[in-house]
Motif scaffolding. Structure first.
Motif, PDB file in Angstrom:
ATOM      1  N   ASN A  99       0.843  -1.179   0.000  1.00  0.00           N
ATOM      2  CA  ASN A  99       0.000   0.000   0.000  1.00  0.00           C
ATOM      3  C   ASN A  99       0.891   1.246   0.000  1.00  0.00           C
ATOM      4  O   ASN A  99       1.757   1.382   0.865  1.00  0.00           O
ATOM      5  CB  ASN A  99      -0.873  -0.019   1.257  1.00  0.00           C
ATOM      6  N   PRO A 100       0.705   2.172  -0.944  1.00  0.00           N
ATOM      7  CA  PRO A 100       1.541   3.372  -0.971  1.00  0.00           C
ATOM      8  C   PRO A 100       1.478   4.182   0.321  1.00  0.00           C
ATOM      9  O   PRO A 100       2.409   4.917   0.638  1.00  0.00           O
ATOM     10  CB  PRO A 100       0.981   4.175  -2.147  1.00  0.00           C
ATOM     11  N   ALA A 101       0.416   4.050   1.073  1.00  0.00           N
ATOM     12  CA  ALA A 101       0.311   4.758   2.353  1.00  0.00           C
ATOM     13  C   ALA A 101       1.333   4.235   3.366  1.00  0.00           C
ATOM     14  O   ALA A 101       1.629   4.895   4.356  1.00  0.00           O
ATOM     15  CB  ALA A 101      -1.098   4.627   2.911  1.00  0.00           C
ATOM     16  N   SER A 102       1.895   3.048   3.107  1.00  0.00           N
ATOM     17  CA  SER A 102       2.905   2.499   4.010  1.00  0.00           C
ATOM     18  C   SER A 102       4.266   3.149   3.782  1.00  0.00           C
ATOM     19  O   SER A 102       5.197   2.897   4.525  1.00  0.00           O
ATOM     20  CB  SER A 102       3.014   0.988   3.829  1.00  0.00           C
ATOM     21  N   LEU A 103       4.357   3.986   2.761  1.00  0.00           N
ATOM     22  CA  LEU A 103       5.567   4.743   2.437  1.00  0.00           C
ATOM     23  C   LEU A 103       6.734   3.868   1.996  1.00  0.00           C
ATOM     24  O   LEU A 103       7.885   4.261   2.105  1.00  0.00           O
ATOM     25  CB  LEU A 103       5.962   5.645   3.617  1.00  0.00           C
ATOM     26  N   TRP A 104       6.465   2.672   1.491  1.00  0.00           N
ATOM     27  CA  TRP A 104       7.509   1.776   1.027  1.00  0.00           C
ATOM     28  C   TRP A 104       8.376   2.418  -0.041  1.00  0.00           C
ATOM     29  O   TRP A 104       9.549   2.088  -0.184  1.00  0.00           O
ATOM     30  CB  TRP A 104       6.904   0.475   0.472  1.00  0.00           C
ATOM     31  N   GLN A 105       7.833   3.348  -0.799  1.00  0.00           N
ATOM     32  CA  GLN A 105       8.570   3.936  -1.912  1.00  0.00           C
ATOM     33  C   GLN A 105       9.765   4.777  -1.443  1.00  0.00           C
ATOM     34  O   GLN A 105      10.597   5.163  -2.249  1.00  0.00           O
ATOM     35  CB  GLN A 105       7.646   4.763  -2.804  1.00  0.00           C
ATOM     36  N   TYR A 106       9.865   5.039  -0.145  1.00  0.00           N
ATOM     37  CA  TYR A 106      10.973   5.828   0.398  1.00  0.00           C
ATOM     38  C   TYR A 106      11.958   5.005   1.232  1.00  0.00           C
ATOM     39  O   TYR A 106      12.977   5.537   1.658  1.00  0.00           O
ATOM     40  CB  TYR A 106      10.447   6.952   1.288  1.00  0.00           C
ATOM     41  N   LEU A 107      11.629   3.769   1.509  1.00  0.00           N
ATOM     42  CA  LEU A 107      12.382   3.027   2.514  1.00  0.00           C
ATOM     43  C   LEU A 107      13.162   1.844   1.953  1.00  0.00           C
ATOM     44  O   LEU A 107      12.795   1.257   0.939  1.00  0.00           O
ATOM     45  CB  LEU A 107      11.430   2.525   3.603  1.00  0.00           C
ATOM     46  N   TYR A 108      14.230   1.495   2.654  1.00  0.00           N
ATOM     47  CA  TYR A 108      15.053   0.318   2.366  1.00  0.00           C
ATOM     48  C   TYR A 108      15.144  -0.521   3.635  1.00  0.00           C
ATOM     49  O   TYR A 108      15.002   0.006   4.745  1.00  0.00           O
ATOM     50  CB  TYR A 108      16.477   0.725   1.974  1.00  0.00           C
ATOM     51  N   ASN A 109      15.418  -1.794   3.466  1.00  0.00           N
ATOM     52  CA  ASN A 109      15.814  -2.619   4.604  1.00  0.00           C
ATOM     53  C   ASN A 109      17.291  -2.318   4.825  1.00  0.00           C
ATOM     54  O   ASN A 109      18.074  -2.305   3.878  1.00  0.00           O
ATOM     55  CB  ASN A 109      15.634  -4.106   4.303  1.00  0.00           C
ATOM     56  N   VAL A 110      17.668  -2.062   6.062  1.00  0.00           N
ATOM     57  CA  VAL A 110      19.064  -1.762   6.360  1.00  0.00           C
ATOM     58  C   VAL A 110      19.520  -2.573   7.568  1.00  0.00           C
ATOM     59  O   VAL A 110      18.731  -2.909   8.451  1.00  0.00           O
ATOM     60  CB  VAL A 110      19.295  -0.260   6.629  1.00  0.00           C
ATOM     61  N   VAL A 111      20.814  -2.879   7.563  1.00  0.00           N
ATOM     62  CA  VAL A 111      21.446  -3.591   8.672  1.00  0.00           C
ATOM     63  C   VAL A 111      22.923  -3.226   8.638  1.00  0.00           C
ATOM     64  O   VAL A 111      23.471  -2.915   7.573  1.00  0.00           O
ATOM     65  CB  VAL A 111      21.227  -5.122   8.554  1.00  0.00           C
ATOM     66  N   ASP A 112      23.542  -3.236   9.788  1.00  0.00           N
ATOM     67  CA  ASP A 112      24.973  -2.934   9.819  1.00  0.00           C
ATOM     68  C   ASP A 112      25.761  -4.065   9.167  1.00  0.00           C
ATOM     69  O   ASP A 112      25.366  -5.227   9.225  1.00  0.00           O
ATOM     70  CB  ASP A 112      25.441  -2.738  11.266  1.00  0.00           C
ATOM     71  N   ASN A 113      26.845  -3.699   8.527  1.00  0.00           N
ATOM     72  CA  ASN A 113      27.719  -4.724   7.981  1.00  0.00           C
ATOM     73  C   ASN A 113      28.463  -5.397   9.132  1.00  0.00           C
ATOM     74  O   ASN A 113      28.518  -4.869  10.232  1.00  0.00           O
ATOM     75  CB  ASN A 113      28.696  -4.131   6.965  1.00  0.00           C
ATOM     76  N   SER A 114      29.020  -6.562   8.854  1.00  0.00           N
ATOM     77  CA  SER A 114      29.675  -7.299   9.936  1.00  0.00           C
ATOM     78  C   SER A 114      31.182  -7.122   9.921  1.00  0.00           C
ATOM     79  O   SER A 114      31.886  -7.850  10.601  1.00  0.00           O
ATOM     80  CB  SER A 114      29.315  -8.780   9.832  1.00  0.00           C
ATOM     81  N   ALA A 115      31.680  -6.159   9.176  1.00  0.00           N
ATOM     82  CA  ALA A 115      33.114  -5.918   9.159  1.00  0.00           C
ATOM     83  C   ALA A 115      33.538  -5.324  10.504  1.00  0.00           C
ATOM     84  O   ALA A 115      32.817  -4.560  11.106  1.00  0.00           O
ATOM     85  CB  ALA A 115      33.495  -4.958   8.031  1.00  0.00           C
ATOM     86  N   SER A 116      34.732  -5.703  10.926  1.00  0.00           N
ATOM     87  CA  SER A 116      35.239  -5.125  12.161  1.00  0.00           C
ATOM     88  C   SER A 116      35.893  -3.788  11.838  1.00  0.00           C
ATOM     89  O   SER A 116      36.474  -3.604  10.779  1.00  0.00           O
ATOM     90  CB  SER A 116      36.240  -6.068  12.817  1.00  0.00           C
TER      91      SER A 116
END
Length: 118
Positions: A99-116
Protein backbone atom coordinates in the motif's frame (compact mmCIF):
# COMPACT_ATOMS: atom_id res chain seq x y z
CA UNK A 1 47.44 -41.42 45.15
CA UNK A 2 46.96 -37.79 45.90
CA UNK A 3 50.00 -36.77 43.89
CA UNK A 4 48.72 -38.82 40.96
CA UNK A 5 45.37 -36.99 41.06
CA UNK A 6 47.16 -33.66 41.38
CA UNK A 7 49.36 -34.47 38.37
CA UNK A 8 46.31 -35.41 36.27
CA UNK A 9 44.54 -32.19 37.22
CA UNK A 10 47.65 -30.19 36.38
CA UNK A 11 47.88 -31.89 32.97
CA UNK A 12 44.21 -31.23 32.27
CA UNK A 13 44.60 -27.57 33.22
CA UNK A 14 47.69 -27.22 31.00
CA UNK A 15 45.87 -28.87 28.09
CA UNK A 16 42.89 -26.56 28.55
CA UNK A 17 45.13 -23.49 28.61
CA UNK A 18 46.98 -24.62 25.46
CA UNK A 19 43.66 -25.41 23.74
CA UNK A 20 42.22 -22.02 24.59
CA UNK A 21 45.39 -20.31 23.37
CA UNK A 22 45.18 -22.16 20.07
CA UNK A 23 41.54 -21.20 19.66
CA UNK A 24 42.29 -17.54 20.39
CA UNK A 25 45.23 -17.27 17.98
CA UNK A 26 43.32 -17.22 14.66
CA UNK A 27 40.94 -14.58 15.97
CA UNK A 28 43.76 -12.37 17.16
CA UNK A 29 45.58 -12.72 13.84
CA UNK A 30 42.51 -11.71 11.85
CA UNK A 31 41.19 -9.04 14.23
CA UNK A 32 42.29 -6.20 11.96
CA UNK A 33 40.85 -7.77 8.80
CA UNK A 34 37.20 -7.11 7.89
CA UNK A 35 34.93 -10.10 7.81
CA UNK A 36 31.94 -10.52 5.48
CA UNK A 37 30.54 -7.14 4.54
CA UNK A 38 26.78 -7.69 4.08
CA UNK A 39 24.42 -10.56 4.78
CA UNK A 40 23.00 -12.43 1.80
CA UNK A 41 20.19 -10.59 0.06
CA UNK A 42 21.42 -7.08 0.75
CA UNK A 43 21.84 -6.53 -2.96
CA UNK A 44 22.72 -2.83 -2.82
CA UNK A 45 25.76 -3.59 -0.68
CA UNK A 46 27.50 -1.66 2.06
CA UNK A 47 27.26 2.08 1.52
CA UNK A 48 28.57 5.11 3.33
CA UNK A 49 26.16 7.89 4.22
CA UNK A 50 26.90 10.06 1.16
CA UNK A 51 26.39 7.10 -1.20
CA UNK A 52 23.11 6.20 0.50
CA UNK A 53 21.76 9.65 -0.36
CA UNK A 54 22.16 8.85 -4.06
CA UNK A 55 19.80 5.85 -3.86
CA UNK A 56 16.56 6.44 -5.75
CA UNK A 57 14.27 6.01 -2.73
CA UNK A 58 16.42 8.29 -0.60
CA UNK A 59 16.35 10.95 -3.31
CA UNK A 60 12.57 10.63 -3.66
CA UNK A 61 12.06 10.90 0.09
CA UNK A 62 14.19 14.03 0.26
CA UNK A 63 12.49 15.62 -2.75
CA UNK A 64 9.01 14.83 -1.43
CA UNK A 65 9.89 16.15 2.04
CA UNK A 66 9.33 12.77 3.70
CA UNK A 67 12.63 13.18 5.54
CA UNK A 68 15.64 15.50 5.78
CA UNK A 69 19.28 14.65 5.21
CA UNK A 70 19.87 15.27 8.93
CA UNK A 71 17.18 12.75 9.80
CA UNK A 72 18.68 10.22 7.40
CA UNK A 73 22.10 10.76 8.92
CA UNK A 74 20.72 10.13 12.41
CA UNK A 75 19.11 6.91 11.19
CA UNK A 76 22.29 5.88 9.41
CA UNK A 77 24.35 6.43 12.56
CA UNK A 78 21.82 4.38 14.56
CA UNK A 79 22.27 1.37 12.26
CA UNK A 80 26.08 1.74 12.03
CA UNK A 81 26.65 -0.27 15.21
CA UNK A 82 30.32 -1.02 14.56
CA UNK A 83 31.11 2.60 13.70
CA UNK A 84 32.93 1.89 10.44
CA UNK A 85 30.75 4.26 8.41
CA UNK A 86 29.06 1.53 6.33
CA UNK A 87 25.52 0.16 6.37
CA UNK A 88 24.05 -2.59 4.14
CA UNK A 89 21.01 -1.73 2.01
CA UNK A 90 18.34 -3.92 0.45
CA UNK A 91 15.25 -3.01 -1.54
CA UNK A 92 12.17 -4.36 0.18
CA UNK A 93 11.02 -7.56 -1.47
CA UNK A 94 7.50 -7.29 -2.85
CA UNK A 95 7.28 -3.65 -1.86
CA UNK A 96 5.79 -2.65 -5.21
CA UNK A 97 2.61 -4.45 -4.18
CA UNK A 98 2.49 -2.70 -0.80
CA UNK A 99 0.00 0.00 0.00
CA UNK A 100 1.54 3.37 -0.97
CA UNK A 101 0.31 4.76 2.35
CA UNK A 102 2.90 2.50 4.01
CA UNK A 103 5.57 4.74 2.44
CA UNK A 104 7.51 1.78 1.03
CA UNK A 105 8.57 3.94 -1.91
CA UNK A 106 10.97 5.83 0.40
CA UNK A 107 12.38 3.03 2.51
CA UNK A 108 15.05 0.32 2.37
CA UNK A 109 15.81 -2.62 4.60
CA UNK A 110 19.06 -1.76 6.36
CA UNK A 111 21.45 -3.59 8.67
CA UNK A 112 24.97 -2.93 9.82
CA UNK A 113 27.72 -4.72 7.98
CA UNK A 114 29.68 -7.30 9.94
CA UNK A 115 33.11 -5.92 9.16
CA UNK A 116 35.24 -5.12 12.16
CA UNK A 117 36.34 -1.54 12.54
CA UNK A 118 40.09 -1.25 11.82
Amino acid sequence: MTSSVTQRRSRVIVLLIVGLALLATPRAASADKPSAVCPPGFNLGALDFESSLSLSRSKAGLEDGFFTSEGLETSFDFFDKNGDGLVCFQESVGSTQANPASLWQYLYNVVDNSASKP
